[in-house]
Design an enzyme around this catalytic site. Structure first.
Site, mmCIF file in Angstrom:
data_model
loop_
_atom_site.group_PDB
_atom_site.id
_atom_site.type_symbol
_atom_site.label_atom_id
_atom_site.label_comp_id
_atom_site.label_asym_id
_atom_site.label_seq_id
_atom_site.Cartn_x
_atom_site.Cartn_y
_atom_site.Cartn_z
ATOM 1 N N LYS A 130 -12.686 -2.158 -36.097
ATOM 2 C CA LYS A 130 -12.367 -3.568 -35.898
ATOM 3 C C LYS A 130 -13.498 -4.417 -36.458
ATOM 4 C CE LYS A 130 -10.257 -5.871 -32.077
ATOM 5 N NZ LYS A 130 -10.344 -6.100 -30.642
ATOM 6 N N HIS B 279 -13.713 -7.845 -35.901
ATOM 7 C CA HIS B 279 -13.966 -9.031 -35.074
ATOM 8 C C HIS B 279 -14.071 -8.583 -33.615
ATOM 9 C CE1 HIS B 279 -9.683 -8.206 -34.977
ATOM 10 N NE2 HIS B 279 -9.689 -8.733 -33.785
#
Ligand code: OMP
Length: 220
Positions: free
Chosen positions: A103, A105
């Site tokens: 990921k 963010h």
């Protein structure tokens, strides 16, 4: 074979997780049986599954600091094992899993849960040729953690295909143990499935034992 191992084989057959017929494996081999852990798919079945994994861990005497369930199939397996260790064996162990896609963010990274540090116990479904477990070890080494061992549901007791691993005479599991210096523990082995089919199963199932013996002679 211990009682809980026989119960596990019965449970896997009853849940359609352990099936007999003709199945093409990831390695390309055509197998007369297949173990699909994704078919443990109700609350009750998963709770029971966790108790079998926990029992295998306790019986093995393996010690670890954290449980790791590799994506995707290892995630629920690791979670139910962590619950069963806490509920039935007074062992409240940290649990971690990984995302396949990192990921970029929010919390970032590809690991979720407890830090992957110290001695890591990997919870997975099946090892055939040992390909999947090699990828898991890369994750553990990248975190500078150490693998304490792998716990799987079924040891298929097969040789790695030619060209993988150096010791062709040994099983894929022995190669994994040697290559990564860690033990592999399974709830049951193929030998125990065979013993079950030959000694305890109804006739409609015991007929599959011969095909499995042939397969074992070729790839075991
Ligand atoms: P290796 O990576 O060859 O060790 O194979 C392990 C993977 O094969 C498992 O994580 C499964 O995705 C899959 N598999 C099963 O789930 N059950 C089986 O009975 C056999 C296999 C397989 O394809 O070998």
């Amino acid at each position: 074979m211990q009682d809980y191992q026989r119960e596990f084989i019965e449970f896997a057959i009853e849940q359609d997780v352990l099936r007999f017929g003709e199945f093409t494996l990831k390695s390309g081999r055509v197998s007369p049986y297949f173990f699909n852990a994704g078919l443990f798919r109700s609350g009750q079945a998963l709770a029971r599954l966790g108790r079998f994994y926990a029992r295998a861990i306790v019986d093995s005497g393996l010690e670890a600091d954290v449980l790791f369930g590799p994506a995707y199939k290892g995630i629920p397996l690791g979670a139910v094992t962590a619950v069963a260790l806490a509920d039935h064996h007074q062992r409240d162990m940290p649990f971690t899993f990984n995302r396949k896609e990192a990921k970029t963010h929010g919390e970032g990274g590809s690991l979720v849960g407890a830090p992957l540090e110290g001695r890591v116990m990997i919870i997975d479904d099946v090892i055939t040729a040992g390909t999947a477990i090699g990828e898991v070890m890369e994750i553990i080494h990248a975190e500078r953690a150490k693998a304490a061992g792998v716990v799987i549901a079924l040891d298929r007791q097969e040789r790695a295909p030619d060209g993988q691993g150096g010791l062709k005479a040994n099983s894929a599991i022995q190669e994994v143990e040697a290559r990564f210096s860690m033990p592999v523990v399974s709830i049951v082995t193929l030998d125990q499935v065979l013993e079950y089919l030959e000694q305890y199963a109804q006739q409609e199932l015991s007929g599959y034992a011969a095909a499995i013996r042939d397969y074992r002679a070729q790839y075991g």
